[in-house]
Design a protein around this motif. Structure first.
Motif, PDB file in Angstrom:
ATOM      1  N   LEU A 124       0.683  -0.838  -0.190  1.00 48.25           N
ATOM      2  CA  LEU A 124      -0.387  -0.025   0.389  1.00 48.25           C
ATOM      3  C   LEU A 124       0.931   1.458   0.103  1.00 48.25           C
ATOM      4  N   THR A 125       2.226   1.205   0.805  1.00 46.92           N
ATOM      5  CA  THR A 125       2.534   2.368   1.092  1.00 46.92           C
ATOM      6  C   THR A 125       3.319   3.124  -0.471  1.00 46.92           C
ATOM      7  N   TYR A 126       4.294   1.725  -0.860  1.00 45.31           N
ATOM      8  CA  TYR A 126       4.358   1.954  -2.255  1.00 45.31           C
ATOM      9  C   TYR A 126       4.269   1.610  -3.400  1.00 45.31           C
ATOM     10  N   HIS A 127       2.351   1.386  -3.628  1.00 43.85           N
ATOM     11  CA  HIS A 127       1.832   2.075  -5.128  1.00 43.85           C
ATOM     12  C   HIS A 127       2.110   3.609  -4.832  1.00 43.85           C
ATOM     13  N   THR A 128       0.989   3.859  -3.747  1.00 42.99           N
ATOM     14  CA  THR A 128       0.979   5.192  -2.821  1.00 42.99           C
ATOM     15  C   THR A 128       1.564   6.029  -3.370  1.00 42.99           C
ATOM     16  N   TRP A 129       3.227   6.557  -2.828  1.00 36.05           N
ATOM     17  CA  TRP A 129       4.324   6.887  -2.952  1.00 36.05           C
ATOM     18  C   TRP A 129       4.603   7.044  -4.564  1.00 36.05           C
ATOM     19  N   ASN A 130       4.469   5.940  -4.534  1.00 42.55           N
ATOM     20  CA  ASN A 130       5.283   5.232  -6.078  1.00 42.55           C
ATOM     21  C   ASN A 130       4.072   6.460  -6.847  1.00 42.55           C
ATOM     22  N   GLY A 131       2.740   5.852  -6.428  1.00 45.55           N
ATOM     23  CA  GLY A 131       1.798   6.595  -7.224  1.00 45.55           C
ATOM     24  C   GLY A 131       1.478   8.004  -7.370  1.00 45.55           C
ATOM     25  N   ILE A 132       2.374   8.313  -6.688  1.00 45.41           N
ATOM     26  CA  ILE A 132       2.749  10.056  -6.392  1.00 45.41           C
ATOM     27  C   ILE A 132       3.519  10.751  -7.051  1.00 45.41           C
ATOM     28  N   ARG A 133       4.800   9.683  -7.614  1.00 46.91           N
ATOM     29  CA  ARG A 133       6.036   9.703  -8.781  1.00 46.91           C
ATOM     30  C   ARG A 133       5.131  10.159 -10.120  1.00 46.91           C
ATOM     31  N   HIS A 134       4.156   8.984 -10.373  1.00 52.49           N
ATOM     32  CA  HIS A 134       3.388   8.836 -10.808  1.00 52.49           C
ATOM     33  C   HIS A 134       2.845   9.449 -11.559  1.00 52.49           C
ATOM     34  N   PRO A 146      18.792  11.436 -13.705  1.00 55.92           N
ATOM     35  CA  PRO A 146      18.810  11.434 -12.720  1.00 55.92           C
ATOM     36  C   PRO A 146      18.152  11.369 -11.658  1.00 55.92           C
ATOM     37  N   GLN A 147      17.106  12.184 -11.960  1.00 50.27           N
ATOM     38  CA  GLN A 147      15.675  12.875 -11.046  1.00 50.27           C
ATOM     39  C   GLN A 147      15.110  11.618 -11.444  1.00 50.27           C
ATOM     40  N   VAL A 148      15.116  10.261 -12.225  1.00 50.86           N
ATOM     41  CA  VAL A 148      14.156   9.419 -12.076  1.00 50.86           C
ATOM     42  C   VAL A 148      14.945   8.464 -11.047  1.00 50.86           C
ATOM     43  N   TYR A 149      16.027   8.375 -10.769  1.00 44.61           N
ATOM     44  CA  TYR A 149      16.934   7.116  -9.783  1.00 44.61           C
ATOM     45  C   TYR A 149      16.324   8.298  -8.079  1.00 44.61           C
ATOM     46  N   GLN A 150      16.693   9.841  -8.234  1.00 41.34           N
ATOM     47  CA  GLN A 150      16.389  10.052  -7.121  1.00 41.34           C
ATOM     48  C   GLN A 150      14.855  10.273  -6.309  1.00 41.34           C
ATOM     49  N   SER A 151      14.299  10.310  -7.180  1.00 45.15           N
ATOM     50  CA  SER A 151      12.459  10.121  -7.038  1.00 45.15           C
ATOM     51  C   SER A 151      12.269   8.310  -5.956  1.00 45.15           C
TER      52      SER A 151
END
Lengths: 169, 108
Positions: A124-134, A146-151
């Motif tokens: 849930l937390t992974y999909h939520t944080w990564n969802g914000i990234r998306h 580099p930003q893709v790796y940092q985020s």
């Protein structure tokens, strides 16, 4: 990144059929000739019977690639969980507190309970944080490699911290 | 997932709707923690089902090939989503509801 993009484009001629209005919003709607050409291209690809992309095994694994697949994996897993939960509500004879009391009666150790909560919270937390990234990507932000790796690293750190925190609640 | 006529605005609207539901769900999670209750239970049931439905639809678009298989997969998905939504609503109506269930589970 480029490889997975290419794979994505190459994989689906269907996609071109689906989304012309997204990518070519300002172009005059396609005439029949272009549509026929695309259909021919798709047919040719089907008839050639070549191995279908993605050839997952030929790529060197990278963090963004792994995280992309994990996003889909966690999403599908949680969808399955929600559907099973809904199905169970319809099928099982007793109500939720009954089954919870049963789990309680097993008197599982605190380490096991913490681990189970962590295992539930993690996707849930992974999909939520990564969802914000998306969603940031959807706004056109953070596309430089580099930003893709940092985020990506930020998402992983936030996921671990928030999962650990939620499991301790 | 859905076949849109070339040049229609439907695909673009669908893309925007997906993002809107994602953002809504993002807000619902802390809201459900702060203000649990039937309104949150049914909002979660709807948002979770829709987000799952569209997400799995993307998976079908990517991995299912051939017109008959795509039709079958999409029909199956509609049935799954309908049953899921019905099940969640039934749980909210007949049982303790989603918010309470999570709270009880976490109190273990």
């Amino acid at each position: 990144m480029a490889a997975s993009l290419l794979r994505h484009v190459g994989q689906r001629c269907l996609w071109t059929r689906l989304s012309p209005s997204l990518s070519m919003r300002h172009v005059v709607p396609m005439g029949t000739a272009a549509k026929e050409e695309m259909a021919q291209f798709c047919d040719k690809n089907t008839q050639s019977n070549r191995p279908m992309s993605p050839h997952i095994t030929i790529y060197k694994w990278s963090l963004p690639m792994l995280m992309s697949i994990a996003h889909r994996g966690t999403g599908v897993a949680m969808s399955a969980g929600v559907s099973l939960f809904g199905l169970a509500a319809l099928i099982l004879p007793e109500q939720f507190p009954y089954y919870l009391a049963f789990v309680k009666s097993l008197s599982l150790g605190p380490a096991l309970i913490y681990s189970a909560k962590f295992a539930l919270a993690f996707p849930l937390t992974y999909h939520t944080w990564n969802g914000i990234r998306h969603l940031m990507w959807d706004m056109g932000k953070g596309f430089k490699i580099p930003q893709v790796y940092q985020s990506g690293v930020l998402v992983l750190v936030l996921t671990l911290l928030s999962s650990a925190g939620l499991a301790a609640m | 997932m859905l076949f849109f006529a070339a040049g229609s605005k439907a695909a673009s609207l669908h893309w925007t709707s997906e993002r809107a539901v994602s953002v809504l769900l993002l807000g619902l999670l802390p809201a459900a923690y702060l203000y649990p209750g039937p309104a949150m239970d049914y909002s979660l049931a709807a948002a979770l089902t829709l987000h799952s439905h569209w997400g799995l639809g993307q998976v079908i678009t990517d991995y299912v090939h051939g017109e008959p298989s795509i039709k079958l997969a999409n029909t199956g998905l509609y049935v799954l989503s309908a049953v899921t939504f019905a099940g969640l609503c039934y749980f909210n109506y007949q049982d303790v509801g989603i918010c309470k269930a999570v709270a009880m589970l976490w109190s273990l």
